[in-house]
Design a protein around this motif. Structure first.
Motif, PDB file in Angstrom:
ATOM      1  N   PRO A  29      28.278 -46.555  55.650  1.00  0.00           N
ATOM      2  CA  PRO A  29      28.991 -47.694  56.244  1.00  0.00           C
ATOM      3  C   PRO A  29      28.113 -48.675  57.005  1.00  0.00           C
ATOM      4  O   PRO A  29      28.480 -49.839  57.154  1.00  0.00           O
ATOM      5  N   MET A  30      26.954 -48.252  57.504  1.00  0.00           N
ATOM      6  CA  MET A  30      26.051 -49.109  58.277  1.00  0.00           C
ATOM      7  C   MET A  30      26.824 -49.838  59.383  1.00  0.00           C
ATOM      8  O   MET A  30      26.827 -51.066  59.479  1.00  0.00           O
ATOM      9  N   GLU A  31      27.473 -49.102  60.244  1.00  0.00           N
ATOM     10  CA  GLU A  31      28.244 -49.667  61.349  1.00  0.00           C
ATOM     11  C   GLU A  31      27.302 -50.067  62.483  1.00  0.00           C
ATOM     12  O   GLU A  31      26.517 -49.256  62.961  1.00  0.00           O
ATOM     13  N   THR A  32      27.383 -51.305  62.932  1.00  0.00           N
ATOM     14  CA  THR A  32      26.439 -51.855  63.914  1.00  0.00           C
ATOM     15  C   THR A  32      26.675 -51.388  65.344  1.00  0.00           C
ATOM     16  O   THR A  32      25.775 -51.451  66.171  1.00  0.00           O
ATOM     17  N   GLY A  33      27.890 -50.977  65.655  1.00  0.00           N
ATOM     18  CA  GLY A  33      28.220 -50.632  67.042  1.00  0.00           C
ATOM     19  C   GLY A  33      28.708 -51.829  67.837  1.00  0.00           C
ATOM     20  O   GLY A  33      28.981 -51.727  69.031  1.00  0.00           O
ATOM     21  N   TYR A  34      28.842 -52.986  67.187  1.00  0.00           N
ATOM     22  CA  TYR A  34      29.301 -54.204  67.856  1.00  0.00           C
ATOM     23  C   TYR A  34      30.720 -54.589  67.462  1.00  0.00           C
ATOM     24  O   TYR A  34      31.269 -55.551  67.998  1.00  0.00           O
ATOM     25  N   ARG A  35      31.307 -53.878  66.526  1.00  0.00           N
ATOM     26  CA  ARG A  35      32.664 -54.228  66.070  1.00  0.00           C
ATOM     27  C   ARG A  35      33.696 -53.362  66.772  1.00  0.00           C
ATOM     28  O   ARG A  35      33.399 -52.272  67.241  1.00  0.00           O
ATOM     29  N   ARG A  36      34.911 -53.841  66.766  1.00  0.00           N
ATOM     30  CA  ARG A  36      36.036 -53.090  67.346  1.00  0.00           C
ATOM     31  C   ARG A  36      36.997 -52.683  66.242  1.00  0.00           C
ATOM     32  O   ARG A  36      37.117 -53.358  65.231  1.00  0.00           O
ATOM     33  N   ASP A  37      37.672 -51.562  66.467  1.00  0.00           N
ATOM     34  CA  ASP A  37      38.684 -51.123  65.505  1.00  0.00           C
ATOM     35  C   ASP A  37      39.986 -51.870  65.772  1.00  0.00           C
ATOM     36  O   ASP A  37      40.054 -52.744  66.644  1.00  0.00           O
ATOM     37  N   ALA A  38      41.058 -51.534  65.038  1.00  0.00           N
ATOM     38  CA  ALA A  38      42.344 -52.233  65.153  1.00  0.00           C
ATOM     39  C   ALA A  38      42.952 -52.095  66.547  1.00  0.00           C
ATOM     40  O   ALA A  38      43.740 -52.943  66.969  1.00  0.00           O
ATOM     41  N   ASP A  39      42.573 -51.045  67.285  1.00  0.00           N
ATOM     42  CA  ASP A  39      43.097 -50.833  68.641  1.00  0.00           C
ATOM     43  C   ASP A  39      42.187 -51.411  69.718  1.00  0.00           C
ATOM     44  O   ASP A  39      42.428 -51.218  70.909  1.00  0.00           O
ATOM     45  N   GLY A  40      41.120 -52.109  69.315  1.00  0.00           N
ATOM     46  CA  GLY A  40      40.228 -52.746  70.271  1.00  0.00           C
ATOM     47  C   GLY A  40      39.097 -51.857  70.778  1.00  0.00           C
ATOM     48  O   GLY A  40      38.316 -52.280  71.618  1.00  0.00           O
ATOM     49  N   ARG A  41      39.009 -50.626  70.296  1.00  0.00           N
ATOM     50  CA  ARG A  41      37.923 -49.731  70.719  1.00  0.00           C
ATOM     51  C   ARG A  41      36.653 -50.046  69.933  1.00  0.00           C
ATOM     52  O   ARG A  41      36.720 -50.345  68.739  1.00  0.00           O
ATOM     53  N   MET A  42      35.519 -49.956  70.610  1.00  0.00           N
ATOM     54  CA  MET A  42      34.238 -50.188  69.948  1.00  0.00           C
ATOM     55  C   MET A  42      33.981 -49.078  68.930  1.00  0.00           C
ATOM     56  O   MET A  42      34.167 -47.897  69.227  1.00  0.00           O
ATOM     57  N   LEU A  43      33.591 -49.474  67.735  1.00  0.00           N
ATOM     58  CA  LEU A  43      33.197 -48.504  66.720  1.00  0.00           C
ATOM     59  C   LEU A  43      31.768 -48.054  67.020  1.00  0.00           C
ATOM     60  O   LEU A  43      30.905 -48.889  67.303  1.00  0.00           O
ATOM     61  N   PRO A  44      31.505 -46.762  66.995  1.00  0.00           N
ATOM     62  CA  PRO A  44      30.156 -46.300  67.327  1.00  0.00           C
ATOM     63  C   PRO A  44      29.133 -46.709  66.277  1.00  0.00           C
ATOM     64  O   PRO A  44      29.445 -46.814  65.086  1.00  0.00           O
ATOM     65  N   ARG A  45      27.911 -46.953  66.737  1.00  0.00           N
ATOM     66  CA  ARG A  45      26.821 -47.319  65.829  1.00  0.00           C
ATOM     67  C   ARG A  45      26.542 -46.158  64.886  1.00  0.00           C
ATOM     68  O   ARG A  45      26.514 -45.000  65.271  1.00  0.00           O
ATOM     69  N   ASP A  46      26.341 -46.499  63.619  1.00  0.00           N
ATOM     70  CA  ASP A  46      26.023 -45.502  62.596  1.00  0.00           C
ATOM     71  C   ASP A  46      25.198 -46.212  61.523  1.00  0.00           C
ATOM     72  O   ASP A  46      25.739 -46.785  60.583  1.00  0.00           O
ATOM     73  N   LEU A  47      23.882 -46.185  61.688  1.00  0.00           N
ATOM     74  CA  LEU A  47      22.972 -46.909  60.809  1.00  0.00           C
ATOM     75  C   LEU A  47      22.005 -45.969  60.105  1.00  0.00           C
ATOM     76  O   LEU A  47      21.607 -44.952  60.672  1.00  0.00           O
ATOM     77  N   ILE A  48      21.613 -46.343  58.910  1.00  0.00           N
ATOM     78  CA  ILE A  48      20.441 -45.725  58.294  1.00  0.00           C
ATOM     79  C   ILE A  48      19.252 -46.444  58.917  1.00  0.00           C
ATOM     80  O   ILE A  48      19.205 -47.672  58.942  1.00  0.00           O
ATOM     81  N   ARG A  49      18.309 -45.698  59.439  1.00  0.00           N
ATOM     82  CA  ARG A  49      17.181 -46.276  60.151  1.00  0.00           C
ATOM     83  C   ARG A  49      15.913 -46.359  59.309  1.00  0.00           C
ATOM     84  O   ARG A  49      15.065 -47.206  59.542  1.00  0.00           O
ATOM     85  N   ARG A  50      15.764 -45.440  58.357  1.00  0.00           N
ATOM     86  CA  ARG A  50      14.498 -45.388  57.621  1.00  0.00           C
ATOM     87  C   ARG A  50      14.744 -44.968  56.178  1.00  0.00           C
ATOM     88  O   ARG A  50      15.570 -44.104  55.904  1.00  0.00           O
ATOM     89  N   PHE A  51      14.011 -45.613  55.291  1.00  0.00           N
ATOM     90  CA  PHE A  51      13.981 -45.236  53.887  1.00  0.00           C
ATOM     91  C   PHE A  51      12.528 -44.981  53.514  1.00  0.00           C
ATOM     92  O   PHE A  51      11.625 -45.701  53.946  1.00  0.00           O
TER      93      PHE A  51
END
Length: 109
Positions: A29-51
């Motif tokens: 999903p590559m979630e940045t940690g800057y977006r909010r879900d439908a209830d306004g809660r911040m979505l936790p960061r979840d990134l691939i860091r290295r290939f």
């Protein structure tokens, strides 16, 4: 090892010295940690860091990925075919213990 799906596209059979394109895509999903879900809660960061890609144990490309990379990261790169067996190892590492590895072998002609 994860249950993540990765797609690795290898070139047609090649000879040592040929330059070939490799393409890889991994589902994430590559979630940045800057977006909010439908209830306004911040979505936790979840990134691939290295290939990293190794051919016969030697690193041929290593990339550091950042929040600006889209979901399901796709990478394409060129490789000069060596004299070895052509064993390719593809590794992705990221947040929250994410790790995925795929192995393939280049076909020779």
């Amino acid at each position: 090892m994860s249950t993540t799906r990765a797609i690795v596209t290898l070139p047609p059979p090649a000879r040592p010295g040929d330059v070939v394109e490799l393409r890889v895509l991994v589902s994430h999903p590559m979630e940045t940690g800057y977006r909010r879900d439908a209830d306004g809660r911040m979505l936790p960061r979840d990134l691939i860091r290295r290939f990293r890609c190794r051919c016969d144990g030697e690193t041929v490309i290593e990339a550091e990925l950042h929040a600006a990379v889209a979901a399901n990261p796709y990478l394409a790169f060129w490789l000069q075919v060596g004299e070895g067996q052509g064993r390719l190892e593809f590794e992705w590492e990221g947040d929250n213990g994410f790790a995925h590895r795929e192995t393939r072998t280049l076909s020779r002609r």
